[in-house]
Structures are given as structure tokens and as C-alpha cells.
Design an enzyme around this catalytic site. Structure first.
Site, mmCIF file in Angstrom:
data_model
loop_
_atom_site.group_PDB
_atom_site.id
_atom_site.type_symbol
_atom_site.label_atom_id
_atom_site.label_comp_id
_atom_site.label_asym_id
_atom_site.label_seq_id
_atom_site.Cartn_x
_atom_site.Cartn_y
_atom_site.Cartn_z
ATOM 1 N N ARG A 1 0.743 -0.362 -3.032
ATOM 2 C CA ARG A 1 2.193 -0.107 -3.091
ATOM 3 C C ARG A 1 2.730 0.459 -1.776
ATOM 4 O O ARG A 1 3.928 0.364 -1.501
ATOM 5 C CB ARG A 1 2.515 0.822 -4.277
ATOM 6 N N ARG B 1 10.912 15.891 -22.616
ATOM 7 C CA ARG B 1 9.630 15.327 -22.141
ATOM 8 C C ARG B 1 9.637 13.806 -22.086
ATOM 9 O O ARG B 1 8.592 13.160 -22.119
ATOM 10 C CB ARG B 1 8.458 15.801 -22.994
ATOM 11 N N GLU C 1 16.225 -4.736 2.629
ATOM 12 C CA GLU C 1 15.080 -4.568 1.716
ATOM 13 C C GLU C 1 14.579 -5.933 1.219
ATOM 14 O O GLU C 1 13.404 -6.109 0.948
ATOM 15 C CB GLU C 1 15.458 -3.671 0.535
ATOM 16 N N GLU D 1 1.188 4.256 -6.254
ATOM 17 C CA GLU D 1 1.149 4.228 -4.780
ATOM 18 C C GLU D 1 -0.093 4.883 -4.192
ATOM 19 O O GLU D 1 -0.017 5.723 -3.291
ATOM 20 C CB GLU D 1 2.415 4.894 -4.209
ATOM 21 N N ASN E 1 6.474 0.504 1.917
ATOM 22 C CA ASN E 1 7.017 1.461 2.888
ATOM 23 C C ASN E 1 7.097 0.874 4.292
ATOM 24 O O ASN E 1 7.354 1.594 5.256
ATOM 25 C CB ASN E 1 6.180 2.742 2.901
ATOM 26 N N HIS F 1 12.567 6.406 8.384
ATOM 27 C CA HIS F 1 12.827 7.754 7.874
ATOM 28 C C HIS F 1 13.064 8.725 9.027
ATOM 29 O O HIS F 1 13.918 9.614 8.946
ATOM 30 C CB HIS F 1 11.677 8.223 6.980
ATOM 31 N N HIS G 1 9.519 2.107 6.927
ATOM 32 C CA HIS G 1 10.015 3.415 6.492
ATOM 33 C C HIS G 1 9.537 4.567 7.386
ATOM 34 O O HIS G 1 10.171 5.613 7.399
ATOM 35 C CB HIS G 1 9.619 3.680 5.035
ATOM 36 N N LYS H 1 7.807 -7.354 -6.291
ATOM 37 C CA LYS H 1 7.669 -5.908 -6.574
ATOM 38 C C LYS H 1 6.835 -5.711 -7.836
ATOM 39 O O LYS H 1 5.987 -4.811 -7.907
ATOM 40 C CB LYS H 1 9.036 -5.237 -6.689
ATOM 41 N N HIS I 1 20.411 3.956 4.077
ATOM 42 C CA HIS I 1 18.947 3.875 3.996
ATOM 43 C C HIS I 1 18.432 2.496 4.451
ATOM 44 O O HIS I 1 17.530 2.396 5.295
ATOM 45 C CB HIS I 1 18.502 4.169 2.562
ATOM 46 N N LYS J 1 9.948 4.633 -9.784
ATOM 47 C CA LYS J 1 10.015 5.848 -8.966
ATOM 48 C C LYS J 1 11.358 6.509 -9.257
ATOM 49 O O LYS J 1 12.410 5.905 -8.995
ATOM 50 C CB LYS J 1 9.948 5.497 -7.482
#
Ligand code: NAD
Ligand code: GLY
Length: 385
Positions: free
Chosen positions: A261, A132, A196, A257, A265, A272, A268, A247, A285, A154
Site C-alpha cells: 500500500r 466503538r 491522484e 499499509e 504514497n 508533503h 507524497h 486501489k 493536496h 483510512k
């Protein structure tokens, strides 16, 4: 940000990331990896440490990391994975749970991710779920991981139906980024990470964008990696620090997000679709994000919300990254299908983060289809990047 210096070494930067879940430091410096044990021991008592890495990274930096930990009385053991996106799987996670259990790791143990975003996302996911949750440390070795994935918590593995679908927001205890590890990073990976970095300039920090313009657009006789690592290491480190500070500001306001946040993206939505439309095999990426940012900037101009001069500057900077050209077999319908597949899957509108000037963005939901199609055609025709 506060800066500090370690004895006899170059300058070490320290950035504090404050989130609801946790406040933690990010250390950045040349040779920072040598101080890993020291930096972790300032936060955690000596314990068993599972160091997760991939074969490329472990060959260069595995021993250095283990030595630094042993010197401070940690008991590290190294798990070397093959590497690559396929490692972000539940089966890789299960193998790591087994190794941790066999080693008798308990909640006072630590998991250490030594590598790029793949290793960071996977090891962070294992840390979030083993018993956990146990502490984990990010030691990013790609530019992309330094400026983006190692900070913000993330963590995820992929599902056959999509990337990053099984995961958590789980902040690390510490991040240590060693700029000197970028020397061994392949040039193409370096450029993907730069994409990035440029992203932060476009979405948040006009001055960062302009500094990157000065560095890259005026140095066409050399590659970005040579420019930065052979002549301007300290400048690159400052750019990385700027990205981490940005960031940190974003994540501290919106850890999960829900709103702000989402600007991370930028690039993206198209990016994507390009990754998915090419079966995740053609682009790295960061390269797909670079194309996506050029496309988003062009879409913003077509919508009349971004001055075409800014689009030219954004695209000129992105061209310095030498992204591979659109694959010949990729066509408009495939890209559109990939864009809308995402929309269907998430049951949401098609959302684009679009720049309105350098350093500012807006959220645009479902822009007119003919404009999206025009941008895709311009990209496929090699007119954008
Ligand atoms: P990666 O981890 O696959 O690393 C790229 C390649 O570089 C690998 O082959 C690796 O072995 C090699 N490498 C890494 N460091 C090296 C070094 N210093 N010297 C020599 N070789 C080195 O790729 P990446 O681009 O770092 O990360 C991509 C992943 O990050 C994707 O899975 C993406 O989804 C994820 N990501 C996560 C976040 C987040 O916020 N968690 C953000 C962006 C991307
Ligand atoms: N890489 C995007 C984010 O961390 O939100």
C-alpha cells in the site's frame, strides 16, 4: 468488477473491495446519488442516518441525498460543517458525537459522508469511534475522494503536530460515487483530483497513463474539466472505475499499509514537504502530490533507474494540470527541513516511492542528499512542472 444498470438510468459500475475487515461495493455512475437510499437499503435496514457534509456540497446535493434516504424509510438528519482542512479536528468530531447522541443513534444507525476527502476522513473517524464503531457510507463528491480517499478505510483527524495523526483503518459499508457531482467542483479541485488519477497510471497501469495522455496532452485548447465533463463524461467515469479497481487490488493485499500500500504514497514524500514548507496554505493536496510525482520521477532518472523519456512524458502529463508555480518565498533549505522533519518525527528513514518504468515502482531509502537537493533546486527553478 461487475456492471449493472438501474432502470431508465445510465450505466452504473460496481466494484467489490475485499479486505480482511470487510467486503463492500463501490457504485459509480452518473446520477448515482439519486439511488443512495436504494443502495443503502440493500445492505442496511431503515435506521437513523447522520449525514455529514460541508456548506458547498450540502447546498448542491444535501436535499437530494436526504430525499433519496427518506424515500427508502431512513430517518436522516444533516449536519453541515464549514468545510476545509480545519474540520479534520477532534473538536469537529466531538460536535458530531454530541449530535449523534442527542439523536439517540445506536449501533444500528449509520453515518453518511457527503463530500470530499475532508468530510470522508472526519465522518469515517467519527463512525470508527462512536459506540466503538457504527457503519458508514462514503458519498464522494470530489475527484480526489472518488479515486482515492473514499476507498480503503483510512479515516483520520489532524493533530496540531501533523496531519492525519489520529485515526484508524475502518472500512466503509458502501461507497456511492456520482460522476455528475463533478460539474460543480471548482476547476482547481478537479485538476488536483486528476493528479491522484495520474498517480495510478504511473505506479500501476501503463495503459491508464496512456489513455490519460491521449485525453489530456492532445487537448491543450480546453481545460481538463471541460474536456472530460462537457465531451467525455463516460470516459472519465471509466478512468475513475480503473482507479478504484487498482486501489481495491492494493488495499485487499495490504489493508494496513505494511508493504504494498505504500506505493500509493508515490509523490507524497516531496509533496508533503512542499505542503508543510508552505504552511499547508499554498497548494491543494493533489497539486503538491503532482509536484512531488514530477520530483520523484526526476530523482529516479538521476539515480539511473528511470528512462529520461518516461520522465519527460510524466512531466508533460502533469503540466496539463496547471499547478501553481513554486512560491517565490519558498527556498531549498525550507523544503529540505520539511523533508527531514518528517523523518525525525516518524523515527524512520527517508523513503521515496520511485517509478522504474510506467506502471512499476521501487522503494528507495535515503537516496544521496546531493541528488535530492538538485531535484529541489530544479523544482524551485520552475524546470520541472
Ligand atoms: P475537500 O474535501 O476539502 O473538498 C475540496 C473543496 O471542494 C471543498 O471546498 C468542498 O466544499 C468543495 N467540494 C467538494 N465537492 C464539491 C462538489 N461536487 N461541488 C462543489 N464543491 C465541492 O478536499 P479533497 O481534496 O476532496 O480532500 C482532501 C482531504 O482528503 C485531505 O484532508 C487529505 O488528507 C484527505 N485524503 C485522504 C485520503 C484517504 O485515503 N483517507 C487520501 C487522500 C486524501
Ligand atoms: N491515500 C493513500 C492510501 O489510501 O493508502
Amino acid at each position: 468488477m461487475n456492471t449493472s444498470t438501474t432502470a431508465g438510468e445510465k450505466k452504473m459500475y460496481k466494484v467489490k473491495i475485499r479486505t480482511e475487515q470487510k467486503t463492500y461495493p463501490v457504485y459509480l455512475g452518473q446520477k448515482a446519488l439519486d439511488s443512495t437510499g436504494q443502495l443503502i437499503s440493500a445492505i442496511l435496514p431503515p435506521c437513523t442516518a447522520l449525514v455529514v457534509s460541508d456548506k458547498n456540497v450540502a447546498a448542491h446535493y444535501g436535499e437530494k441525498c436526504l430525499k433519496s434516504l427518506r424515500d427508502k424509510s431512513f430517518e436522516p438528519f444533516l449536519e453541515v460543517l464549514e468545510g476545509g482542512e480545519k474540520e479534520k479536528s477532534l473538536s469537529s468530531a466531538a460536535a458530531l458525537y454530541s449530535r449523534a447522541l442527542e439523536a439517540g443513534m445506536d449501533r444500528s444507525s449509520v453515518i453518511i459522508a457527503l463530500g470530499g476527502g475532508v468530510i470522508g476522513d472526519l465522518a469515517g473517524f467519527v463512525a470508527a469511534t462512536y459506540l466503538r464503531g457504527v457503519p458508514y457510507v462514503q458519498l464522494p463528491t470530489t475527484l480526489l475522494a472518488m479515486v482515492d480517499s473514499s476507498v480503503g478505510g483510512k479515516v483520520a483527524v489532524n493533530h496540531p503536530l501533523g496531519k492525519n495523526l489520529i485515526g484508524a483503518f475502518y472500512q466503509p459499508t458502501l461507497v456511492v460515487a456520482d460522476g455528475s457531482t463533478l460539474h460543480t467542483l471548482p476547476e482547481r479541485e478537479f485538476n488536483a483530483g486528476l493528479a491522484e488519477l495520474i498517480k495510478y497510471g504511473i505506479i500501476w497501469d501503463k495503459k491508464l497513463f496512456e489513455r490519460l495522455e491521449l485525453s489530456l496532452s492532445n487537448n491543450k485548447n480546453t481545460t481538463p474539466k471541460k474536456h472530460f465533463l462537457e465531451m467525455n463524461c463516460s470516459r472519465l467515469l471509466k478512468h475513475i472505475v480503473s482507479a478504484v479497481i487498482i486501489k481495491g487490488k492494493i488495499v485487499s493485499q495490504d489493508e494496513r499499509e505494511k508493504d504494498l500500500r505504500r506505493i500509493l504514497n508515490f509523490g507524497h514524500t516531496f509533496g508533503h514537504a512542499l505542503e508543510a514548507g508552505t504552511g499547508f496554505h499554498y497548494y491543494l493536496h493533489g497539486e503538491a502530490v503532482a509536484c512531488g510525482m514530477a520530483m520523484a520521477a526526476r530523482l529516479a532518472a538521476l539515480l539511473g533507474i528511470l528512462d529520461p523519456l518516461f520522465v519527460q512524458r510524466i512531466i508533460a502529463l502533469l503540466k496539463c494540470l496547471h499547478v501553481p508555480p513554486p512560491p517565490l518565498e519558498l527556498n531549498r533549505d525550507t523544503v529540505i527541513e520539511a523533508l527531514f522533519y518528517d523523518k525525525k518525527k516518524e523515527g524512520k528513514e527517508l523513503v521515496f516511492i520511485l517509478p522504474v518504468s510506467l506502471g512499476k515502482t521501487t522503494v528507495c531509502k535515503t537516496p544521496p542528499a546531493p541528488l535530492i537537493e538538485r531535484v529541489i533546486e530544479e523544482y524551485l527553478g520552475g524546470e520541472l512542472i
